[in-house]
Design a protein around this motif. Structure first.
Motif, PDB file in Angstrom:
ATOM      1  N   THR A  47      31.292  41.040   6.202  1.00 18.95           N
ATOM      2  CA  THR A  47      30.226  40.185   5.669  1.00 18.95           C
ATOM      3  C   THR A  47      29.554  39.464   6.833  1.00 18.95           C
ATOM      4  N   ILE A  48      28.220  39.452   6.807  1.00 18.25           N
ATOM      5  CA  ILE A  48      27.461  38.639   7.775  1.00 18.25           C
ATOM      6  C   ILE A  48      26.815  37.503   6.990  1.00 18.25           C
ATOM      7  N   VAL A  49      27.045  36.294   7.457  1.00 22.23           N
ATOM      8  CA  VAL A  49      26.463  35.109   6.818  1.00 22.23           C
ATOM      9  C   VAL A  49      25.476  34.501   7.801  1.00 22.23           C
ATOM     10  N   ASP A  50      24.265  34.255   7.361  1.00 19.18           N
ATOM     11  CA  ASP A  50      23.267  33.673   8.267  1.00 19.18           C
ATOM     12  C   ASP A  50      22.599  32.473   7.605  1.00 19.18           C
ATOM     13  N   SER A  51      22.299  31.463   8.409  1.00 18.13           N
ATOM     14  CA  SER A  51      21.721  30.237   7.842  1.00 18.13           C
ATOM     15  C   SER A  51      20.264  30.441   7.422  1.00 18.13           C
ATOM     16  N   GLY A  52      19.642  31.491   7.928  1.00 22.58           N
ATOM     17  CA  GLY A  52      18.248  31.760   7.560  1.00 22.58           C
ATOM     18  C   GLY A  52      18.055  33.234   7.280  1.00 22.58           C
ATOM     19  N   ARG A  53      17.096  33.815   8.015  1.00 26.77           N
ATOM     20  CA  ARG A  53      16.775  35.240   7.861  1.00 26.77           C
ATOM     21  C   ARG A  53      17.498  36.009   8.956  1.00 26.77           C
ATOM     22  N   ILE A  54      18.052  37.170   8.601  1.00 29.94           N
ATOM     23  CA  ILE A  54      18.771  37.980   9.594  1.00 29.94           C
ATOM     24  C   ILE A  54      17.857  38.280  10.788  1.00 29.94           C
ATOM     25  N   GLY A  55      18.374  38.017  11.987  1.00 30.84           N
ATOM     26  CA  GLY A  55      17.626  38.324  13.211  1.00 30.84           C
ATOM     27  C   GLY A  55      16.356  37.520  13.370  1.00 30.84           C
ATOM     28  N   GLY A  56      16.259  36.393  12.675  1.00 26.65           N
ATOM     29  CA  GLY A  56      14.986  35.659  12.645  1.00 26.65           C
ATOM     30  C   GLY A  56      14.831  34.599  13.712  1.00 26.65           C
ATOM     31  N   GLU A  57      15.828  34.422  14.570  1.00 24.27           N
ATOM     32  CA  GLU A  57      15.730  33.337  15.557  1.00 24.27           C
ATOM     33  C   GLU A  57      15.545  33.929  16.961  1.00 24.27           C
ATOM     34  N   ALA A  58      16.471  33.662  17.881  1.00 25.87           N
ATOM     35  CA  ALA A  58      16.286  34.083  19.278  1.00 25.87           C
ATOM     36  C   ALA A  58      16.126  35.604  19.406  1.00 25.87           C
ATOM     37  N   SER A  59      16.796  36.355  18.539  1.00 20.51           N
ATOM     38  CA  SER A  59      16.721  37.826  18.638  1.00 20.51           C
ATOM     39  C   SER A  59      15.306  38.325  18.381  1.00 20.51           C
ATOM     40  N   TRP A  60      14.607  37.651  17.492  1.00 17.23           N
ATOM     41  CA  TRP A  60      13.221  37.995  17.172  1.00 17.23           C
ATOM     42  C   TRP A  60      12.285  37.458  18.263  1.00 17.23           C
ATOM     43  N   ALA A  61      12.590  36.280  18.785  1.00 18.54           N
ATOM     44  CA  ALA A  61      11.685  35.615  19.738  1.00 18.54           C
ATOM     45  C   ALA A  61      11.790  36.180  21.151  1.00 18.54           C
ATOM     46  N   ALA A  62      12.835  36.938  21.439  1.00 19.49           N
ATOM     47  CA  ALA A  62      13.093  37.384  22.819  1.00 19.49           C
ATOM     48  C   ALA A  62      12.043  38.367  23.306  1.00 19.49           C
ATOM     49  N   ALA A  63      12.150  38.712  24.587  1.00 16.04           N
ATOM     50  CA  ALA A  63      11.214  39.675  25.183  1.00 16.04           C
ATOM     51  C   ALA A  63      11.833  41.070  25.306  1.00 16.04           C
ATOM     52  N   GLY A  64      13.140  41.175  25.152  1.00 16.68           N
ATOM     53  CA  GLY A  64      13.789  42.488  25.165  1.00 16.68           C
ATOM     54  C   GLY A  64      14.057  43.054  26.546  1.00 16.68           C
ATOM     55  N   MET A  65      14.007  42.199  27.570  1.00 18.34           N
ATOM     56  CA  MET A  65      14.278  42.711  28.917  1.00 18.34           C
ATOM     57  C   MET A  65      15.773  42.974  29.095  1.00 18.34           C
ATOM     58  N   LEU A  66      16.079  44.079  29.763  1.00 19.23           N
ATOM     59  CA  LEU A  66      17.472  44.430  30.079  1.00 19.23           C
ATOM     60  C   LEU A  66      17.557  44.411  31.597  1.00 19.23           C
ATOM     61  N   ALA A  67      17.743  43.228  32.156  1.00 18.20           N
ATOM     62  CA  ALA A  67      17.509  43.039  33.585  1.00 18.20           C
ATOM     63  C   ALA A  67      18.695  42.390  34.289  1.00 18.20           C
ATOM     64  N   PRO A  68      19.820  43.107  34.392  1.00 20.00           N
ATOM     65  CA  PRO A  68      20.990  42.483  35.019  1.00 20.00           C
ATOM     66  C   PRO A  68      20.773  42.136  36.482  1.00 20.00           C
ATOM     67  N   ASN A  69      19.912  42.893  37.159  1.00 19.90           N
ATOM     68  CA  ASN A  69      19.752  42.640  38.598  1.00 19.90           C
ATOM     69  C   ASN A  69      18.806  41.480  38.886  1.00 19.90           C
ATOM     70  N   ILE A  70      18.035  41.089  37.871  1.00 18.35           N
ATOM     71  CA  ILE A  70      17.089  39.987  38.075  1.00 18.35           C
ATOM     72  C   ILE A  70      17.571  38.738  37.353  1.00 18.35           C
ATOM     73  N   GLU A  71      18.057  38.934  36.141  1.00 19.76           N
ATOM     74  CA  GLU A  71      18.406  37.774  35.307  1.00 19.76           C
ATOM     75  C   GLU A  71      19.836  37.299  35.532  1.00 19.76           C
ATOM     76  N   THR A  72      20.705  38.142  36.062  1.00 27.16           N
ATOM     77  CA  THR A  72      22.128  37.771  36.079  1.00 27.16           C
ATOM     78  C   THR A  72      22.703  37.834  37.488  1.00 27.16           C
ATOM     79  N   ASP A  73      21.938  37.356  38.434  1.00 27.31           N
ATOM     80  CA  ASP A  73      22.386  37.453  39.812  1.00 27.31           C
ATOM     81  C   ASP A  73      23.221  36.255  40.242  1.00 27.31           C
ATOM     82  N   THR A  74      23.757  35.527  39.294  1.00 28.28           N
ATOM     83  CA  THR A  74      24.426  34.278  39.654  1.00 28.28           C
ATOM     84  C   THR A  74      25.846  34.499  40.172  1.00 28.28           C
ATOM     85  N   THR A  75      26.591  35.379  39.538  1.00 25.34           N
ATOM     86  CA  THR A  75      27.959  35.641  40.012  1.00 25.34           C
ATOM     87  C   THR A  75      28.220  37.127  39.916  1.00 25.34           C
ATOM     88  N   ASP A  76      29.185  37.605  40.647  1.00 25.43           N
ATOM     89  CA  ASP A  76      29.513  39.027  40.578  1.00 25.43           C
ATOM     90  C   ASP A  76      30.010  39.417  39.197  1.00 25.43           C
TER      91      ASP A  76
END
Ligand code: GLY
Length: 379
Positions: free
Chosen positions: A30-59
């Motif tokens: 069961t998935i319980v959501d306070s609003g609409r499924i996928g209606g928050e950050a998942s919908w608002a995101a840009a969809g970039m898959l950028a480990p080399n740019i976005e996640t360069d903080t630690t190995d």
């Protein structure tokens, strides 16, 4: 009805975990959501898959992002087969541009550091960048090219995962706000929501920016996650005006196959105020025009915002809820929820089904916050 597994939060993380559990044999989910499924950050995101740019903080974080990226080609093709929805995985690669000497020397430093760590990155002159992307500003100097930083259409990913749930009997309950996990003798056995109480054998909290609003028994959940707003805009362009995801120090552009061109994103610490502002819009227009001056006559097609989930050190929170059995946390993916969804799903499903541990649960466990409640990294 009781569930084998209840997932609180139906964003990309919760939906991906549900799919992985189902594929590995769990049937009553069961998935319980306070609003609409996928209606928050998942919908608002840009969809970039950028480990080399976005996640360069630690190995470790780079490794986590890279392992998740590597799951994407199979994730995309399996979802197409399972649901008929193409999530538009685009492997054209990503550019990072410089517009003055200071930015150029910062990119140079990044280039050398990343090359020495084995990251796939190439240095392009401004002329070379304009040869492959003729609409990019004549003011752009040296840039970096990352062939292994991709993108997907995150809204199509939500649609695909929702369809998977519908086709496979995963129960979805929307508009049910979970306020507390139900506990007895150190075990979680369900959740209290605005739509009633639900019992489950295992409970997974994947509630993003809202995680710290849920209680466990009568106490606060032992992790501090806060919302960080991101505003975005989009333009309708001729398909092909830009082919690469393109970053500058001011923001990023994400071209979609149908000609939509996204410009992101603000990073704002304004609590749960999920709203767009004139100031945000102006900063995004400036960021877009710096990279692509040809956007200037085009009307803005859409302006939206979302709340990224930010833990005190900016890293995800994954693994068991400290002090309790039968409950996991999968939250705080901050700027990289889309990227990190398949790996998170794999780890959580293996934890739930086989009690499998992972070094990532040790690195990203909630117990690392025992003494810390305030941000230790800049946003
Ligand atoms: N991943 C980009 C952002 O959060 O703005």
């Amino acid at each position: 009805m009781n569930s084998e597994v209840m997932i609180i939060g139906g964003g990309i993380i919760g939906l991906s975990v549900a799919r992985e559990l189902h594929r590995k044999g769990v049937k009553r989910i069961t998935i319980v959501d306070s609003g609409r499924i996928g209606g928050e950050a998942s919908w608002a995101a840009a969809g970039m898959l950028a480990p080399n740019i976005e996640t360069d903080t630690t190995d470790d974080f780079h490794r986590f992002g890279t392992e998740s990226l590597e799951l994407y080609p199979n994730f995309a093709s399996a979802l197409l087969e399972e649901t008929g929805v193409d999530i538009e995985l685009d492997k054209t690669g990503t550019l990072c541009l410089s517009f003055d000497e200071r930015e150029e020397s910062s990119l140079e430093e990044t280039f050398r550091r990343q090359l020495s760590r084995g990251v796939r990155v190439e240095r392009f002159s401004g002329d070379h960048i304009r040869a492959i992307e003729p609409s990019i500003s004549a003011a752009a100097g040296t840039g970096l090219y990352y062939p292994n930083d991709w993108q997907v259409d995150n809204r199509k990913l939500v649609a695909a995962l929702r369809r998977f749930a519908d086709l496979n009997g995963i129960r979805i309950i929307e508009n049910a706000n979970a306020t507390a996990l139900l506990t007895s003798n150190g075990e979680v056995f369900g959740a209290r929501t605005s739509a009633g109480e639900f019992c489950s054998g295992m409970t997974i909290v994947a509630t993003g920016a809202w995680t710290s609003l849920i209680k466990i028994g009568d106490s606060a959940i032992p992790v501090h996650v806060k919302p960080i707003r991101g505003q975005m805009i989009s333009f309708e362009t001729q398909p092909g005006m830009l082919r690469h995801v393109t970053y500058s120090t001011q923001g990023y552009l994400v071209p979609r196959a149908d000609g939509r061109l996204l410009v992101g994103a603000t990073v704002e610490d304004v609590g749960f105020e999920n709203a767009v502002t004139q100031e945000g819009l102006e900063s995004l227009v400036m960021a877009g025009l710096e990279i692509l001056p040809g956007l200037s006559p085009l009307p803005i097609a859409e302006h939206w915002s979302g709340l990224r989930p930010f833990a005190a050190d900016g890293l995800p929170v994954l693994g068991r809820i400290p002090g309790y059995d039968r409950a996991y946390l999968a939250t705080a993916h901050f700027r990289n929820g889309i990227l990190l969804a398949p790996k998170t799903a794999e780890l959580i499903a293996d934890g739930v089904i086989d009690n499998a541990n992972s070094t990532f649960f040790e690195i990203y466990g909630a117990d690392r916050f025992a003494e810390k409640t305030t941000a230790t990294v800049p946003l």
